[in-house]
Design a protein around this motif. Structure first.
Motif, PDB file in Angstrom:
ATOM      1  N   THR A  41       0.807  -1.316   0.110  1.00  0.00           N
ATOM      2  CA  THR A  41      -0.075   0.088   0.042  1.00  0.00           C
ATOM      3  C   THR A  41       0.729   1.276   0.068  1.00  0.00           C
ATOM      4  O   THR A  41       0.472   2.184  -0.865  1.00  0.00           O
ATOM      5  N   ALA A  42       1.927   1.205   0.640  1.00  0.00           N
ATOM      6  CA  ALA A  42       2.805   2.499   0.843  1.00  0.00           C
ATOM      7  C   ALA A  42       3.454   2.725  -0.561  1.00  0.00           C
ATOM      8  O   ALA A  42       3.425   3.864  -0.924  1.00  0.00           O
ATOM      9  N   ALA A  43       3.690   1.486  -1.248  1.00  0.00           N
ATOM     10  CA  ALA A  43       4.520   1.732  -2.799  1.00  0.00           C
ATOM     11  C   ALA A  43       3.271   2.170  -3.664  1.00  0.00           C
ATOM     12  O   ALA A  43       3.555   3.160  -4.339  1.00  0.00           O
ATOM     13  N   ALA A  44       2.077   1.665  -3.493  1.00  0.00           N
ATOM     14  CA  ALA A  44       0.937   2.156  -4.454  1.00  0.00           C
ATOM     15  C   ALA A  44       0.669   3.556  -4.161  1.00  0.00           C
ATOM     16  O   ALA A  44       0.542   4.389  -4.868  1.00  0.00           O
ATOM     17  N   LEU A  45       0.539   4.118  -2.749  1.00  0.00           N
ATOM     18  CA  LEU A  45       0.583   5.481  -2.517  1.00  0.00           C
ATOM     19  C   LEU A  45       1.724   6.213  -2.943  1.00  0.00           C
ATOM     20  O   LEU A  45       1.288   7.289  -3.796  1.00  0.00           O
ATOM     21  N   ALA A  46       2.958   5.793  -2.820  1.00  0.00           N
ATOM     22  CA  ALA A  46       3.770   6.706  -3.565  1.00  0.00           C
ATOM     23  C   ALA A  46       3.701   6.892  -5.013  1.00  0.00           C
ATOM     24  O   ALA A  46       3.595   7.971  -5.597  1.00  0.00           O
TER      25      ALA A  46
ATOM     26  N   PRO B  90      -2.178  18.278   2.478  1.00  0.00           N
ATOM     27  CA  PRO B  90      -2.869  17.779   3.740  1.00  0.00           C
ATOM     28  C   PRO B  90      -4.553  17.831   3.615  1.00  0.00           C
ATOM     29  O   PRO B  90      -5.235  17.010   4.510  1.00  0.00           O
ATOM     30  N   ASN B  91      -5.061  18.640   2.837  1.00  0.00           N
ATOM     31  CA  ASN B  91      -6.371  18.591   2.363  1.00  0.00           C
ATOM     32  C   ASN B  91      -7.101  17.602   1.735  1.00  0.00           C
ATOM     33  O   ASN B  91      -8.266  17.191   1.930  1.00  0.00           O
ATOM     34  N   SER B  92      -6.258  16.904   0.912  1.00  0.00           N
ATOM     35  CA  SER B  92      -6.661  15.817   0.198  1.00  0.00           C
ATOM     36  C   SER B  92      -6.308  14.360   0.752  1.00  0.00           C
ATOM     37  O   SER B  92      -6.619  13.450   0.263  1.00  0.00           O
ATOM     38  N   LEU B  93      -5.737  14.767   2.068  1.00  0.00           N
ATOM     39  CA  LEU B  93      -5.330  13.401   2.795  1.00  0.00           C
ATOM     40  C   LEU B  93      -6.471  12.718   3.183  1.00  0.00           C
ATOM     41  O   LEU B  93      -6.430  11.242   3.172  1.00  0.00           O
ATOM     42  N   SER B  94      -7.809  13.082   3.851  1.00  0.00           N
ATOM     43  CA  SER B  94      -8.651  12.362   4.357  1.00  0.00           C
ATOM     44  C   SER B  94      -9.112  11.141   3.323  1.00  0.00           C
ATOM     45  O   SER B  94      -8.873   9.970   3.789  1.00  0.00           O
ATOM     46  N   PRO B  95      -9.642  11.430   2.165  1.00  0.00           N
ATOM     47  CA  PRO B  95     -10.031  10.246   1.276  1.00  0.00           C
ATOM     48  C   PRO B  95      -8.665   9.626   0.943  1.00  0.00           C
ATOM     49  O   PRO B  95      -9.078   8.302   0.738  1.00  0.00           O
ATOM     50  N   ILE B  96      -7.607  10.101   0.958  1.00  0.00           N
ATOM     51  CA  ILE B  96      -6.669   9.116   0.452  1.00  0.00           C
ATOM     52  C   ILE B  96      -6.350   8.199   1.501  1.00  0.00           C
ATOM     53  O   ILE B  96      -6.060   6.876   1.272  1.00  0.00           O
ATOM     54  N   ILE B  97      -6.297   8.527   2.723  1.00  0.00           N
ATOM     55  CA  ILE B  97      -6.040   7.456   4.050  1.00  0.00           C
ATOM     56  C   ILE B  97      -7.109   6.689   4.083  1.00  0.00           C
ATOM     57  O   ILE B  97      -6.805   5.541   4.229  1.00  0.00           O
ATOM     58  N   VAL B  98      -8.575   7.080   3.811  1.00  0.00           N
ATOM     59  CA  VAL B  98      -9.379   6.053   3.971  1.00  0.00           C
ATOM     60  C   VAL B  98      -9.295   5.225   2.900  1.00  0.00           C
ATOM     61  O   VAL B  98      -9.442   3.973   3.089  1.00  0.00           O
ATOM     62  N   SER B  99      -8.865   5.523   1.617  1.00  0.00           N
ATOM     63  CA  SER B  99      -8.810   4.550   0.517  1.00  0.00           C
ATOM     64  C   SER B  99      -7.459   3.584   1.079  1.00  0.00           C
ATOM     65  O   SER B  99      -7.586   2.429   0.658  1.00  0.00           O
ATOM     66  N   ALA B 100      -6.527   4.239   1.560  1.00  0.00           N
ATOM     67  CA  ALA B 100      -5.396   3.628   1.722  1.00  0.00           C
ATOM     68  C   ALA B 100      -5.759   2.343   2.842  1.00  0.00           C
ATOM     69  O   ALA B 100      -5.287   1.112   2.728  1.00  0.00           O
ATOM     70  N   SER B 101      -6.595   2.723   3.799  1.00  0.00           N
ATOM     71  CA  SER B 101      -6.790   1.755   4.665  1.00  0.00           C
ATOM     72  C   SER B 101      -7.714   0.664   4.077  1.00  0.00           C
ATOM     73  O   SER B 101      -7.394  -0.575   4.469  1.00  0.00           O
ATOM     74  N   LEU B 102      -8.408   0.689   3.228  1.00  0.00           N
ATOM     75  CA  LEU B 102      -9.170  -0.338   2.508  1.00  0.00           C
ATOM     76  C   LEU B 102      -8.188  -0.889   1.509  1.00  0.00           C
ATOM     77  O   LEU B 102      -8.246  -2.148   1.381  1.00  0.00           O
TER      78      LEU B 102
END
Ligand SMILES: Nc1ncnc2c1ncn2[C@@H]1O[C@H](COP(=O)(O)OP(=O)(O)OP(=O)(O)O)[C@@H](O)[C@H]1O
Ligand SMILES: Nc1ncnc2c1ncn2[C@@H]1O[C@H](COP(=O)(O)OP(=O)(O)OP(=O)(O)O)[C@@H](O)[C@H]1O
Ligand SMILES: [Mg+2]
Ligand SMILES: [Mg+2]
Lengths: 568, 326, 503, 280
Positions: free
Chosen positions: D87-92, D191-203
């Motif tokens: 997930t970290a790699a995909a996020l990067a 920082p403002n786009s992080l919320s949906p990204i965090i949610v997606s990352a957890s899934l």
């Protein structure tokens, strides 16, 4: 002489001449609506009592959040169940309590006897259904008309609300219609079953002034024709003055003043009503001519901007001419107003000046330097000199940064020491009327008006010479609007700032601008001193704009009139 | 309708571009693969010598320069030739064509079931939001969503085939039974039950969740308020106004997933010994038959593209705004 | 003995589906099983690997061991009706197989001449004695193909490859790819009244579980080789309708081992290899991984192969001995108990081999030899082994009945050939071993041969170039109604001319 | 304030709390796997085919006598490790590409989106299988393959966020106050786009775990790493004789993925309150 002094409201006439009508059309008694725990207050509507008679327009006014929509929704059974509910009181329709009716009966009232028009015409229609069908649905539900008759009736209704080509239009999808057309469709839909009561929740707020005037005229004529009882929700006293027979003023869910329109408008009793009326921008009370001194600070010369929308491999993109041959000068200390309807290109010009948009051609000379000829780096020094205040106080502040940082970021980007910038930020916040602790808080802890002050402080931190204010008050309530306008005016005078003030509200422009430029479809159709433009408009379009201002014939009671800023 | 044709044409051009990219990628993947197919075949013959391996290499064209091989490869693909499986000694396309029908039967049935059941359950949950029915559907959907699909398959066959003996545990038909006509269809249908349910469960769960969320969102939109204000009945509001709008995101996701379904079918076909291309992919993985694997890769990509185009068309039919705004 | 009855169709499985039935071009296991009914060799072999007639009715070997003369059956016809003659044998062995069949090429290249003495007599003259020669005439080692069809053509591209023409008791009737191969009785078969069966049908059933189900339900009456997974065997052998035998694989005599690259330290040290041998419990491998299929080997030669000698150095499981040897080498355990780290690349031929890899990792880990498992595919594996790019791998080879044919190739230094699979890929070299294998291959006296092979087995079991793991057995399941099947050393690959079905 | 709001919203979702509890338990199991089950999970601890509740193996043993319970505990490590790193790699990859596309728009956006579309067209699982098969299974190739097939949705999400935030007035304000592009991307928008990204990352962690288990199930796992998917795949063939070998690791996957989904939903409720409200 005010027309309300001589005119009797229709309801008074009706009450006197037809004793049969001792039962009002709608009788709201002690209505309370409870909000879920954790909301900003326990009761959205608190012990509300009023009546609505046939052939009467009742205007409900009040600031945002005062509970106007909730009241209307309760009458329509539209409260967002289950967390918002009626906590007490009764709603009598022709003497019968709507709230106690079984669901089926309530439904037959809804759309049948009581109809409603909503504020947002863009979203109030189902995007996937032809408008004719959407109107027909109402008929199908409440009448026994066979399908062909329904279709004929739909076309007839569309014609009644003044839509061209009604038969063709019935087959259109909503996205093909303009805002004004959609609002007409909404009205046709509401009228479909000849309701006794029409509730209109800010039906014109989302529309341009000229369209607003047409819709208001339409609503008023239809109401008069059919003798409907009408509840008209608005926050605009101009509109109230235009159409109301009776007025109810709400604040924090409570009814604070209720009476005949002439009384409330001309002799407001309650301090809150008085405050509201005092904040209404006065029409035509423009300030004196501004003495243009020295060389112009900013000259826009034949600026042109065309947007290309859509387009792809096979499609030609659509061209939108947002600015064409735009020329304009601003002198130091001068406030130039840019007015015009939505989409006329006001923001495009404003943004071009601050460098957010690169126009296709033309020149923008700032103190003699053509900003458009500069590259990114060359433009940088001028960024300080030209600053912007944005429309939406909620969207213009980064919710994740502290207010102090937000104000200080600009100077820091220009190499200022961070601590010094923060100290200066506090000074500026104090200057715009916020207390010392403001710097350490986050934007969401402030009200709309306060946020707009923060936005102004941010612009001032750069020590600009020219401020472009793009509809800085149109998202605010009237009372707050007045305060922010005063602040801007005060600062302008103290710092001798030049300002480009963009607005769609002529009344606001009249109040703050020295010079007015009227825009239409990407062109400046008229430019002159405020006095000239308001008293002797040369362009037909300007005249139609002025003509469309609601409530022109109403004069704010003298004791509530403030001396217009800048008038000596 | 001109807009529609243009839309279609542009989609085709885009699809062709993507396909070419995939073909080239395929080629380089084949060459990134270690080892030499000629060597494997030599090994399988039980003995090998240099001459034999060299003969095979020449036969397969592996002794040519790389660019020449790329040219040959692309040229062949254009003619519909997906290459040659050295392990099975047959053209890849023949192998795939043999297996495709079984996969299509499985995935299409599962897809339609998942879509119908998912939308129905999601609608039910959204209408009954907050009740036990909603909770039950939500929990089930979440579980189905979180469970590896091959494991569901194993557990279902453990229960229904091994323990209860109600349904066949694997295969496409009863071997050697020689059914014809209707009896054959019924036989295949019985074999279809477990794999279809397994494959459908996961997708059903995601459609149910999506439909529910989308319905709840649409339910709050202004035009639904308008519909209520017209005094329409609840069922008419739900079907005519809410569902129709709420289905749009479901169509989008379903369109993406319909293509991806083939990927999911690799696992299902493995578990249920379903003789489709998913099963073939598994065998190809075990034997590292890259030619077949990449053939499957290409064919499944084409299926994704086809489904995407289909979705676009469907979307255009449902949503009148598309033709204009596109 | 019951009297055979004519008629009936035998159903069996073919897995994987063979690419072709032209046995001369392809000798994969499934091809052999099916094509062994269509084509014939000159000989076949009984369970003790004694030659028996097939196309050759009789044969003689000259006392100097240089001349082999075969008398062929009369009245043999090809499936297309053309007569079979000595010319076909000469063409097959001197031209066709020399071109396309690597194993036959190795054997027949030892011939000085191959001649047809008359229409039904063939004479092979060897350059030097090669007593294993008589073991090389089984149908897959030297299938006889029709000269009138192949002579002068491009063998591999000959259109007749899709419609095999042999001499065997069965002919190809229909081959529905992906479904089944149907063979029917050759009415013109040269042995009177044979075959008994009307036909044999081989079904293609790619899924392992379905294959066992097919046997369980009686849909097929025979399974062979790897049709059933080892783990299914314990369950299947309890079925009432079938019998299990592991006989019939004597000719192939597979032997599995741990192949060790001697070019890598410390694998070049025989003490290290012995330590490995002591660390491994081969009975466990046989019982738990192969579910009882196979025999624990003693040395390099499979116990069913000629000249097998059990009197060699053997390695009972003993982790202590293993550790002692490693200590002796100076490989002391480090903080984590690791003495050495080796890479093991399990043969990518299915789950059983994967399990074996896991077991070996564990067993060696216990004595301080850490194993890193490497995952490969068949092509990668073949290439890396052939090019000596590995440390340890698992592997198995067929031994073909005679050490000269199937054993020597693994150990003689002249067979260290980079890029060729199934050679001496370990890089093992011992002049004494080379010499003994060479002498034995040319020795006509069986007693002397035995002596030489016994000695080489003793040397090898002490040098331990590879660690022998298992004399593999394949399970053959036969329905109890099938009679007379699987009677020779080539078992299910034989012609099945006298197989019959009880009613 | 913001933090405590977040917690209040998160805790209100009972499922999320349950998910968090399960997840913490699994993390503890993974971290202390060698304490609970010392030694190698590959080790033959007892006789093969021992049913659950037998003496040496609480959850039974597998076909080589390895302890299932130990395998599950050590497998948790592999699953979580692969889930998180991929997930970290995909996020990067995804966030970088998405941010560039969304921020710059125009040609850059076009090029990046075409590239993304290519990867979205190829069926995920098939691509992962092909990549791992060809580059031979190991932790690195598996993580890389999962990352390669999972970044496109993140890129699209990040792009959408950046596209919409880029036109937001506070970003325009940052431009007019002369802040540099990198400051705007990193300090204002990200920082403002992080919320949906965090949610997606957890899934996505959950999806990655499922994907890894599916690869292992097909025999494409790292042969040196004990993982849940491997355990099920290896036990599949003996499911008639030994149900426990596939049932328990399966339950472990279900619990983990479920927990991650629940936590993801909780995060969604807490971070994207607008969506939460519509949930009713
Ligand atoms: N769906 C809802 N759930 C909870 N609270 C709500 C909801 N809708 C409105 N409120 C609250 O109810 C109160 C009254 O809102 P209402 O919409 O009636 O105001 P309004 O007078 O119509 O304002 P505006 O002029 O902005 O439309 C406000 O405090 C608002 O925050
Ligand atoms: N970035 C853009 N891309 C494409 N079209 C645009 C863009 N910005 C503005 N336009 C179009 O240009 C025209 C002028 O827009 P502009 O925002 O300047 O109008 P405005 O007078 O400020 O209107 P409003 O009162 O609604 O803010 C409109 O038709 C708008 O749709
Ligand atoms: Mg409202
Ligand atoms: Mg604007």
């Amino acid at each position: 002489m005010n027309r309300f002094d001589v005119m009797r409201t229709p309801v008074e006439t009706a009450a006197m001449t037809t004793p049969l009508l001792d039962v009002p059309l709608l009788d709201v008694r002690g209505l309370s609506i409870a909000l879920p725990p954790g909301a900003d207050r326990p009761l959205a509507v608190d012990n509300l009592t009023f009546t609505l008679n046939p052939d009467e327009i009742l205007c409900v006014v009040g600031e945002s959040g005062s509970g106007k929509s909730m009241t209307a929704h309760a009458m329509m059974g539209l409260l967002p169940a289950p967390h918002v509910r009626v906590a007490g009181g009764s709603l009598l329709f022709k003497g019968k309590d709507v709230l106690a009716m079984p669901e089926a009966e309530q439904r037959s009232l809804r759309g049948g006897r009581i109809a409603m028009v909503f504020q947002e015409p863009m979203t109030a229609l189902n995007p996937l259904m032809r408008v004719g069908r959407q109107i027909g649905e109402s008929l199908r539900e409440h009448t026994d008309l066979p399908a062909p008759a329904r279709r004929a009736r739909v076309v007839e209704l569309l014609a009644q609300v003044g839509l061209p080509n009604p038969a063709e239009l019935a087959e259109a999808y909503p996205f093909r219609l303009s805002g004004g057309q959609r609002q007409r469709v909404m009205i046709a839909m509401a009228l479909a079953c000849q309701p006794d009561i029409l509730i209109a929740d800010e039906p014109t707020t989302a529309l341009d002034v000229t369209t607003q005037k047409q819709i208001l005229d339409l609503i008023r004529s239809i109401q008069a024709e059919r003798h409907m009882g009408m509840m008209f929700i608005t926050h605009d006293f101009g509109v109230v003055a235009e159409i109301a027979h009776r007025v109810a003023v709400m604040r924090h869910g409570k009814l604070v003043e209720y009476g005949a329109a002439s009384d409330v408008l001309n002799r407001p009793q309650h301090p809150y009503t008085r405050q509201l009326i005092a904040s209404v921008p006065h029409y035509i009370e423009h300030r004196d001519d501004h003495a243009k001194a020295g060389a112009p600070l900013l000259v826009a010369d034949k600026v042109r901007k065309v947007f290309h929308v859509g387009g792809g491999l096979f499609k030609k993109s659509k061209q939108v001419v947002a600015g064409d041959d735009l020329s304009l000068t601003i002198h130091p200390g001068e406030t130039v107003g840019l007015v015009g309807e939505s989409g006329s290109g006001k923001s495009t010009l404003g943004r071009s000046i601050v460098g957010l948009i690169k126009p296709d051609s033309g020149r923008i000379l700032f103190e003699g330097t053509d900003l458009l000829a500069l590259d990114r780096k060359g433009f940088r020094p001028y960024r300080r000199a030209v600053q912007m205040v944005f429309q939406d106080p909620y969207a213009s502040l980064n919710p994740r940064h502290r207010v102090g940082d937000i104000v200080a970021q600009g100077p820091v980007a220009f190499g200022e020491d961070r601590n010094r910038a923060l100290v200066r930020a506090r000074e500026l916040l104090a200057m715009v009327g916020l207390d010392g602790s403001a710097a350490d808080r986050f934007p969401h802890e402030f009200s709309g008006g306060q946020r707009q002050r923060i936005g102004i402080a941010r612009a001032l931190a750069m020590e600009p010479k020219l401020l472009v204010a793009d509809e800085p008050v149109s998202a605010l309530d009237v009372s707050v609007q007045g305060q922010v306008l005063e602040l801007l005016d005060d600062i302008r005078r103290r710092l001798n700032l030049a300002m480009l003030f963009i607005t769609h509200d002529l009344r606001v422009a009249a109040q703050v601008c020295d010079t007015i430029a009227v825009m239409r479809r990407g062109r400046i159709v008229e430019m002159g001193t405020a006095r000239e433009v308001f008293t002797h408009p040369r362009d037909a379009y300007t005249r139609s704009l002025l003509d469309a201002i609601p409530g022109k014939s109403w004069h704010i009671p003298d004791d509530l009139q403030k001396v217009p800023a800048g008038a000596h | 309708m001109l807009g529609f044709a243009q839309l279609f044409a542009s989609r085709l051009v885009k699809a062709a571009a993507i396909l070419i990219a995939i073909v080239v990628m395929n080629f380089f993947l084949v060459h990134a693969a270690p080892g030499d197919p000629a060597m494997v075949m030599a090994g399988e013959a039980g003995a090998a010598d240099e001459k034999f391996v060299a003969q095979l290499r020449e036969q397969f064209g592996l002794d040519r320069p790389l660019y020449e091989q790329l040219g040959t490869y692309v040229g062949k693909i254009v003619q519909g030739d997906l290459g040659f499986s050295y392990r099975q000694q047959r053209p890849v396309w023949d192998i795939l064509a043999e297996r495709l029908p079984a996969t299509l039967v499985l995935t299409l049935t599962a897809f339609l079931l998942a879509l119908a059941a998912g939308v129905a359950l999601g609608t039910l949950a959204a209408v009954a939001v907050g009740t036990w029915a909603d909770s039950a559907i939500t929990v089930l959907a979440l579980l189905a969503y979180a469970t590896p699909i091959y494991w569901i398959g194993l557990m279902l066959s453990l229960l229904f085939s091994i323990q209860l003996g109600w349904l066949p545990a694997f295969g496409y038909e009863t071997i050697g039974a020689g059914y014809t006509g209707l009896a054959h269809v019924a036989d295949v249908a019985v074999h279809l039950i477990l794999p279809v349910i397994t494959l459908a469960l996961f997708y059903m769960a995601s459609y149910a969740r999506l439909t529910r969320a989308s319905m709840l969102e649409v339910r709050g939109l202004d035009f639904v308020k308008t519909a209520k204000a017209k005094g329409l009945t609840q069922s008419r509001i739900v079907t005519r106004h809410v569902l129709r709008n709420a289905i749009l995101p479901v169509i989008t996701v379903a369109g993406i997933q319909a293509g991806q379904l083939v990927g999911g079918s690799i696992l299902i076909e493995t578990v249920f010994a379903w003789p489709g291309i998913g099963r073939l992919a598994f065998e190809a993985v075990l034997q590292r038959d890259y030619q077949v694997l990449l053939g499957i890769f290409l064919v499944t990509s084409i299926m994704v593209i086809l489904f995407n185009i289909l979705t676009d068309i469907l979307y255009g039919l449902v949503d009148p705004r598309i033709q204009v705004s596109q | 003995q019951e009297t055979p009855v004519r008629g009936g169709v035998l159903n069996s499985i073919v897995q994987p589906e063979p690419p072709t039935l032209m046995l001369g071009l392809n000798q994969q296991g499934p091809t052999q099983t099916v094509a062994g009914k269509i084509y014939q060799g000159l000989l076949t072999y009984d369970r003790k690997l004694t030659p028996m007639p097939s196309l050759a009715e009789s044969w003689t070997v000259s006392p100097d061991g240089l001349t082999y003369t075969f008398k062929l059956y009369q009245n043999v016809k090809w499936h297309d009706g053309k007569p079979f003659s000595a010319a076909d044998v000469v063409f097959s062995t001197s031209k066709f197989l020399m071109e396309v069949h690597p194993r036959a090429r190795a054997v027949f290249s030892r011939c000085e001449s191959i001649k047809a003495l008359d229409d039904h007599t063939v004479e092979f003259k060897l350059k030097e004695p090669f007593p294993a020669f008589i073991q090389a005439f089984e149908v897959s080692s030297a299938p006889i193909v029709p000269a009138h069809i192949y002579e002068g053509s491009d063998y591999r591209a000959n259109p007749a490859n899709t419609t095999p023409i042999g001499t065997g008791p069965f002919k190809l009737k229909e081959w529905v790819k992906g479904s089944h191969i149907q063979l029917v009785r050759n009415e013109d078969y040269y042995k009177k009244d044979l075959p008994y069966l009307d036909g044999i049908t081989f079904r293609v059933i790619p899924d392992a579980a379905s294959r066992s189900l097919a046997l369980e339900s009686g849909q097929v009456q025979q399974t062979q080789y790897s049709d059933l997974e080892p783990f299914e065997v314990p369950r299947m052998k309890t079925l009432p309708n079938v019998t299990l035998t592991t006989e019939g694989y004597e000719f192939v005599a597979p032997m599995a081992w741990l192949e060790i690259n001697h070019r890598v330290k410390p694998l070049d040290d025989k003490r290290f290899r012995k330590a490995i041998a002591y660390a491994i419990d081969r009975k466990f491998i046989r019982d738990k991984i192969w579910f009882g299929l196979g025999r624990v080997p003693t040395g390099p030669v499979n116990s069913v192969v000629k000249f097998y000698d059990p009197k060699v150095t053997t390695y009972e499981p003993s982790p202590d001995k293993a550790k002692a040897l490693l200590d002796e080498m100076g490989l002391k355990p480090d903080a984590k108990g690791v003495r050495a780290t080796v890479k093991l690349m399990p043969m990518p031929y299915g789950e059983t081999w994967t399990r074996l890899g896991e077991y070996l990792k564990q067993a060696l880990g216990k004595v301080g030899v850490a194993v890193v498992l490497e995952s490969t595919d068949a092509a990668g594996w073949a290439q890396r082994v052939a090019n000596w790019d590995y440390e340890i791998t698992t592997n198995f080879l067929y031994q073909y009945g005679d050490p000269a044919l199937g054993v020597a190739r693994t150990y003689i230094s002249s067979n260290i050939r980079k890029g060729v699979l199934f050679t001496n890929t370990m890089g093992y070299s011992n002049p004494k071993v080379d010499e003994l294998f060479d002498q034995a291959s040319r020795e006509n006296d069986p007693a002397k041969r035995q002596e030489q092979y016994s000695e080489v087995q003793r040397i090898l079991s002490d040098d331990l170039p590879v660690v022998w793991l298992l004399e593999m057995e394949f399970p053959t399941f036969l329905d109890k109604r099938v009679k007379n099947a699987n009677t020779t050393a080539i078992g299910v690959n034989d012609t099945y001319e006298s197989v019959w079905l009880a009613k | 304030m913001i933090k405590s709001d977040f917690w209040r919203a998160f805790v209100r979702n009972k499922g999320a709390v349950l998910g968090l509890v399960i997840l913490v338990a699994i993390v503890v199991l993974a971290v202390f796997a060698s304490v609970f089950f010392p030694g190698d999970p590959w080790e033959m601890a007892t006789a093969p085919f021992q049913p659950p509740l037998s003496e040496d193996a609480l959850l039974g043993s597998d076909m080589l006598g390895r302890d299932i319970a130990s395998g599950i505990a050590h497998g948790a490590r592999v699953s979580l490790l692969i889930g998180l790193t991929s997930t970290a790699a995909a996020l990067a990859i995804g966030v970088t590409l998405g941010a560039l596309a969304g921020f710059h728009g125009g040609k850059v956006d076009d090029a990046i989106m075409r590239f993304t579309e290519l990867f979205q067209t190829i069926p995920n699982f098939v691509l992962a299988v092909v990549l791992v098969a060809i580059f031979t299974p190991s932790l690195t190739t598996i993580v890389a393959a999962i990352a390669i097939v999972s970044w496109p949705p993140l890129a699209r999400l990040a792009r959408a966020e950046f596209l919409s935030l880029r036109t937001r007035e506070f970003v325009q304000a940052a431009i007019t106050t002369g802040q540099s592009n990198s400051t705007i991307i990193l300090r204002q928008i990200l920082p403002n786009s992080l919320s949906p990204i965090i949610v997606s990352a957890s899934l996505m962690v959950a999806t990655a775990i499922l994907l890894e288990s599916s690869l292992s199930f097909l025999g494409l796992g790292d042969p040196n790493a004990m993982s849940w998917g491997y355990m099920i795949g290896a036990a599949r063939t003996v499911i008639r004789q030994a149900w426990w070998m596939s049932v328990f690791p399966g339950l472990a996957i279900v619990l983990t993925v479920l927990a991650l989904n629940l936590v993801g939903e909780g995060l969604n409720d807490a971070l994207n309150p607008k969506l939460a409200r519509s949930r009713g």
